[in-house]
Design an enzyme around this catalytic site. Sequence first.
Site, PDB file in Angstrom:
ATOM      1  N   PHE A  84       1.051  -3.798  -2.402  1.00 13.93           N
ATOM      2  CA  PHE A  84       2.148  -3.661  -3.361  1.00 13.93           C
ATOM      3  C   PHE A  84       3.509  -4.014  -2.767  1.00 13.93           C
ATOM      4  O   PHE A  84       4.448  -4.322  -3.501  1.00 13.93           O
ATOM      5  CB  PHE A  84       2.198  -2.211  -3.910  1.00 13.93           C
ATOM      6  CG  PHE A  84       2.822  -1.215  -2.964  1.00 13.93           C
ATOM      7  CD1 PHE A  84       4.208  -1.087  -2.888  1.00 13.93           C
ATOM      8  CD2 PHE A  84       2.046  -0.423  -2.132  1.00 13.93           C
ATOM      9  CE1 PHE A  84       4.795  -0.188  -2.003  1.00 13.93           C
ATOM     10  CE2 PHE A  84       2.630   0.478  -1.252  1.00 13.93           C
ATOM     11  CZ  PHE A  84       4.012   0.592  -1.190  1.00 13.93           C
TER      12      PHE A  84
ATOM     13  N   CYS B  12       5.436  -3.462   6.394  1.00 14.14           N
ATOM     14  CA  CYS B  12       4.525  -3.315   7.541  1.00 14.14           C
ATOM     15  C   CYS B  12       5.250  -3.591   8.848  1.00 14.14           C
ATOM     16  O   CYS B  12       4.754  -3.277   9.909  1.00 14.14           O
ATOM     17  CB  CYS B  12       3.347  -4.256   7.401  1.00 14.14           C
ATOM     18  SG  CYS B  12       3.844  -5.963   7.519  1.00 14.14           S
TER      19      CYS B  12
ATOM     20  N   GLU C 161      -2.346  -3.781  -8.089  1.00 15.34           N
ATOM     21  CA  GLU C 161      -2.275  -3.344  -9.489  1.00 15.34           C
ATOM     22  C   GLU C 161      -0.986  -2.576  -9.769  1.00 15.34           C
ATOM     23  O   GLU C 161      -0.690  -2.266 -10.916  1.00 15.34           O
ATOM     24  CB  GLU C 161      -3.509  -2.500  -9.853  1.00 15.34           C
ATOM     25  CG  GLU C 161      -3.722  -1.228  -9.044  1.00 15.34           C
ATOM     26  CD  GLU C 161      -4.462  -1.447  -7.716  1.00 15.34           C
ATOM     27  OE1 GLU C 161      -4.186  -2.447  -7.026  1.00 15.34           O
ATOM     28  OE2 GLU C 161      -5.295  -0.595  -7.362  1.00 15.34           O
TER      29      GLU C 161
ATOM     30  N   SER D 144      -3.690  -1.617   3.723  1.00 17.93           N
ATOM     31  CA  SER D 144      -3.786  -0.515   4.692  1.00 17.93           C
ATOM     32  C   SER D 144      -4.993  -0.710   5.614  1.00 17.93           C
ATOM     33  O   SER D 144      -5.950  -1.425   5.262  1.00 17.93           O
ATOM     34  CB  SER D 144      -3.903   0.810   3.938  1.00 17.93           C
ATOM     35  OG  SER D 144      -5.049   0.781   3.120  1.00 17.93           O
TER      36      SER D 144
ATOM     37  N   LYS E 156      -6.081 -11.550  -6.060  1.00 19.45           N
ATOM     38  CA  LYS E 156      -6.178 -10.207  -6.648  1.00 19.45           C
ATOM     39  C   LYS E 156      -4.954  -9.446  -6.139  1.00 19.45           C
ATOM     40  O   LYS E 156      -4.957  -8.903  -5.040  1.00 19.45           O
ATOM     41  CB  LYS E 156      -7.469  -9.532  -6.183  1.00 19.45           C
ATOM     42  CG  LYS E 156      -8.021  -8.432  -7.083  1.00 19.45           C
ATOM     43  CD  LYS E 156      -7.092  -7.271  -7.323  1.00 19.45           C
ATOM     44  CE  LYS E 156      -6.985  -6.306  -6.182  1.00 19.45           C
ATOM     45  NZ  LYS E 156      -5.906  -5.295  -6.392  1.00 19.45           N
TER      46      LYS E 156
ATOM     47  N   GLU F 268       0.921   6.054   9.822  1.00 24.63           N
ATOM     48  CA  GLU F 268       1.913   5.257   9.100  1.00 24.63           C
ATOM     49  C   GLU F 268       2.376   6.061   7.874  1.00 24.63           C
ATOM     50  O   GLU F 268       1.551   6.456   7.045  1.00 24.63           O
ATOM     51  CB  GLU F 268       1.263   3.942   8.638  1.00 24.63           C
ATOM     52  CG  GLU F 268       2.213   3.034   7.880  1.00 24.63           C
ATOM     53  CD  GLU F 268       1.518   1.765   7.377  1.00 24.63           C
ATOM     54  OE1 GLU F 268       0.381   1.848   6.888  1.00 24.63           O
ATOM     55  OE2 GLU F 268       2.138   0.690   7.492  1.00 24.63           O
TER      56      GLU F 268
END
Length: 497
Positions: free
Chosen positions: A149, A281, A176, A226, A173, A382
């Site tokens: 995301f 990240c 969402e 992740s 993909k 994280e």
Amino acid sequence: MKLIEHYVGGKIISGKSNRKGKVFNPATGEQQSEVRLGSKNDLDQTVEVAKKASETWSLKPSLQRARIIFKFKDLIEKNSDELTKLIVSEHGKVYEDARGSLTRGLEVVEFACGIPHLLKGEFSENVGTDVDSWSMRQPLGVVAGITPFNFPAMVPMWMFPIAIACGNTFILKPSEKDPSCAIKLAQLFTEAGLPDGVFNVVNGDKEVVDAILINKDVKAISFVGSTPIAKYIYENSAKYEKRVQALGGAKNHLVVMPDCDLDGAVNGLMGAAYGSAGERCMAQSVAVAVGDIGDELVSKLSKKAEALKVGPGMDKTSEMGPLVTKEHLEKVKSYIDLGVKEGAKLLVDGRKIKLQGYENGFYIGGCLFDHVNKDMIIYKEEIFGPVLSVVRVKTFEEAAKLINEHEYGNGVSIYTRDGDLGRTFANKIQVGMVGINVPIPVPMAFHSFGGWKRSLFGDSGMHGMEGIKFYTKLKTVTSRWPSGIRSNPEFIMPTMK
Ligand code: NAD
């Protein structure tokens, strides 16, 4: 309510699945649209479309492919305001930061425009008597990207421009949580002249991801997200015999040496820890204060973290926007509670923040912990929010050991005026992307992006020459054109005499 559908075969199509996800505006906390959560059937049908498109796209001369990509680049520039607003409205980050991330994605498109040159193979004349040998790189076929995301434009753009330039067809993909940018990019690519079916977007969640993994016609998967999911993708890609690059989570350290330009380091840390509300990240979530620099560093950081201007991403005065969802906000807050319980000193507590007119938005202010140590969970895991931990160590060697022993190895930086130390750091540190007096060492499009250890599963990073290699198969041809009498059969290994 608006429903975000799939993009397949050059147009928006309704999926067959009745499952839908919610897409929020993080600035207000309101749901703004729904997204179709695709099924295995949706994915399988899209693979068929992409497979058919691959028959002609893979044979198109690379110069013609490059010309379409060049037009795509132009259209991204022309539509950059709309794309940026889509990022802000679904992700929440501030406008200029969103625009910057789009530009970093655009740079990969610019890199892909050079594909005729990038795909040039190698040639050796006379590898044997009258025998020549050459190598070339050919596309894989249908390949897929699964993205997180936090960069709804940039991370997909690390992947699909290069994959498509190399002659593959692509199924994306997207996350969402913020899927609209991917659809807009697909529409622009069609407008640029990309044949239908070369770039497709299937929205969804685990069901689509699992369908990608098991579909035998998907030849490679690029994943960013992740670490637990990256590992899952890596293991299953191997099981289903696919090429894979799976980039995972991170915990990045910025080492502050006593001899450094401290104000430069503090400013670097502020942007790197709190920019994009820490949802990067490459966010620097740990400041390692070496020697006696700790007190001064923490004093300067506290003042700036207290003064951080938090607000909606479209407000030009905001330095930091909201987090992406309420669940993520709760998760970040729970880490702060935990840090306090673990005994770290919470110097700046962003949990207290309230924004007038945006009471339901997913906001949290910048948080600063001092005296964090390597055994604390807030150090090991994280958090992916605007939480900066200061760890104090006595020596450079202690700082390097701390970093080298951490399970993640995405990015790292050092601030120092000592060139010898900076070189030693770059040479010895067990991390994939290193900065020296640079807070966020994200490689440019013509270099490659990728961490080490549990920040990347697979062998290759994203974009640059790593991307070209990932999205192509090597073929080596050895040829001879005999004009005289054919030689007798040879039953021994041919060698040069
Ligand atoms: P995520 O792992 O939750 O989701 C990533 C993708 O995987 C999404 O498309 C999602 O739909 C899918 N997914 C989620 N759960 C799944 C499951 N159980 N099975 C199959 N697929 C699943 O990650 P996120 O929260 O969207 O993104 C944040 C994470 O991404 C952070 O850990 C961050 O460090 C990482 N990230 C890494 C890089 C990098 O380059 N290393 C870059 C950006 C983000």
